[in-house]
Design an enzyme around this catalytic site. Structure first.
Site, short mmCIF file in Angstrom:
data_model
loop_
_atom_site.label_atom_id
_atom_site.label_comp_id
_atom_site.label_asym_id
_atom_site.label_seq_id
_atom_site.Cartn_x
_atom_site.Cartn_y
_atom_site.Cartn_z
N GLU A 1 -2.78 14.13 12.05
CA GLU A 1 -3.82 13.80 11.07
C GLU A 1 -5.21 13.99 11.67
O GLU A 1 -5.55 13.35 12.66
CB GLU A 1 -3.66 12.35 10.60
N HIS B 1 -1.67 4.47 15.24
CA HIS B 1 -3.01 4.29 14.70
C HIS B 1 -2.94 3.31 13.54
O HIS B 1 -1.86 2.89 13.13
CB HIS B 1 -3.61 5.63 14.24
N HIS C 1 0.87 -1.18 0.00
CA HIS C 1 0.00 0.00 0.00
C HIS C 1 0.90 1.23 0.00
O HIS C 1 1.68 1.43 0.93
CB HIS C 1 -0.89 -0.01 1.25
#
Length: 439
Positions: free
Chosen positions: A342, A372, A293
């Site tokens: 973020e 996270h 990814h």
């Protein structure tokens, strides 16, 4: 709404990002060959609106010339409005390393217009230093009619989540629906009508350099957000008089002044400092077709650059429908700790890293170096998925405001009833799979 190029003109839009536009609502209202003639056509006043320094490099210089019925200077003196929701101070609550997530807020129970419905969630920096951002929600159920607003502190990137917005600005009209965004430049006066009766969404107030399209590097000359898909309004004016209110945001405070006419009285304009909208569904997503990814920077729509090359004051990133074709790879966003902070929101659907708890209209905050990533359910499902076949993520649109500075919540956000106190538990179910004897 998908419009052809011809239909765009019919609906009152011009195509392109930061183009040199020229538009007039009356024939011949734009002066020819000069900006400030001795007598402008139709008895109009010529006024320049500057969004950058006069001496900014030409490639980054933003300004527009407006030809209006009355100059912007015509109003009574401003007086400060006492309020505690629309803020630019972020030092009232110590920032926490805890991951934070909020459920969608309820609509107001009393008549509330766009300006009164803005509540600040978090931010950093401030308008006095012209750096950083404010992150807000808006909740409105009443159109602005005889009230107008401008923001001297920063440009406003508005992300509708529920309900359309009709942005009636000095430079023209923009209708914006969920999965579109609109950017209102610093200083541009406007009012907001609600075609659907109520509206909810997010705002990123950019105190720093103007948003721009990112360089594409090795991607090439096309991809991500293409310039032709950004739409600016054609000239449209109001010629009405009355007992109106002009509200300004200046150095973190709201101020009001009386004004005897609509300030949305620009009959013609030319330049490149203009409101614009963009349909997020037009974003040309780039991804891996082999393995892994990629970093989320491939989803970058707009950036506010800083003085440090490669580091932006704000990145606006989206996660929309796309194909996942990576083989022998964990396909959702991976576990992460980030030097940047973020703030995420969800416009529609389900975010692919969170199976539960992150609802449209909600928000999350993962600050600098706070761990996270996917929740336990998502991890288990993705770890067992058949990656020999491509998978399409559909009916979703999430976004992120990313900044290099810590995002500091306001008292409202830290004490909100919508703050999910159990958010941390979404990772507590992650199992230990380690076995030193089995590779």
């Amino acid at each position: 709404m998908t419009l052809t190029h011809t239909q765009l003109a019919e609906h009152g839009y011009m195509s392109g990002f930061a183009n040199e536009f020229a538009t007039e609502a009356l024939p011949g209202a734009l002066p020819v060959g000069r900006n400030s003639p001795q007598c402008a056509p139709y008895g109009l006043y010529a006024e320049q609106l500057s969004g950058t320094a006069f001496t900014a490099p030409r490639a980054h210089n933003r300004r527009s010339w407006l030809y209006r019925i009355r100059p912007a200077a015509m109003h009574t003196p401003f007086t400060q409005i006492e309020q505690s929701r629309f803020l630019s101070r972020f030092d009232q609550v110590p920032p926490s390393p805890n991951q934070m997530r909020w459920s969608p807020p309820a609509m107001p129970s009393v008549p509330t217009d766009f300006v009164d419905g803005i509540v600040t969630m978090a931010g950093n920096g401030g308008p006095e230093a012209m750096t950083g951002c404010g992150i807000h929600l808006y909740l409105a159920n009443q159109s602005m009619q005889d009230r107008f607003f401008y923001n001297a502190d920063g440009e406003m990137l508005i992300v509708p989540q529920q309900g359309r917005l009709l942005m009636v600005t000095e430079l023209g009209r923009l209708e914006v629906e969920p999965q579109e965004i609109v950017v209102i430049p610093r200083g541009v006066r406007f009012r907001v009508e609600l075609p659907d009766g109520e509206a909810r969404g997010y705002i990123c107030e950019n105190y720093g350099a103007l948003f721009q399209l990112p360089d594409l590097g090795v991607i090439g000359s096309n991809g991500l957000a293409n310039p032709r898909d950004f739409l600016s309004p054609v000239a449209s004016y109001e010629d009405r008089e009355g007992d109106f209110e002009l509200v300004a945001k200046f150095q973190g405070n709201l101020w009001r002044a009386g004004i005897g006419h609509s300030p949305l009285d620009v009959v013609a304009w030319h330049g490149n400092y203009t409101p614009y909208k963009y349909d997020l569904r037009r974003f040309n997503t780039i991804g891996s077709i082999s393995f892994d990814h990629p970093d989320p920077s491939i989803f970058l729509v707009l950036q506010s650059p800083s003085a440090t090359p490669g580091v932006d004051t704000i990145d606006f990133v989206i996660f929309g429908p796309r194909w996942l074709a990576m083989q022998d790879s964990f396909r959702p966003p991976w576990f992460h700790r980030n030097i940047a902070s973020e703030f995420m929101g969800l416009i529609t659907g389900v975010y692919d890293a969170k199976a539960e708890g992150f609802a449209p209209g909600g928000a999350s905050l993962h600050n600098c170096m706070s761990g996270h990533g996917p929740d336990a359910e998502t991890f288990e499902k993705a770890s067992a998925a058949d990656t020999s076949k491509p998978h399409r993520i559909e009916d979703t649109m999430a976004f992120m405001f990313e900044t290099p500075g810590v995002i500091r919540p306001t008292p409202y956000a830290a004490q909100s009833a919508s703050l999910q106190q159990d958010y941390y538990t979404c990772w507590q179910g992650l199992k230990k799979h380690f076995n030193p004897n089995t590779r």
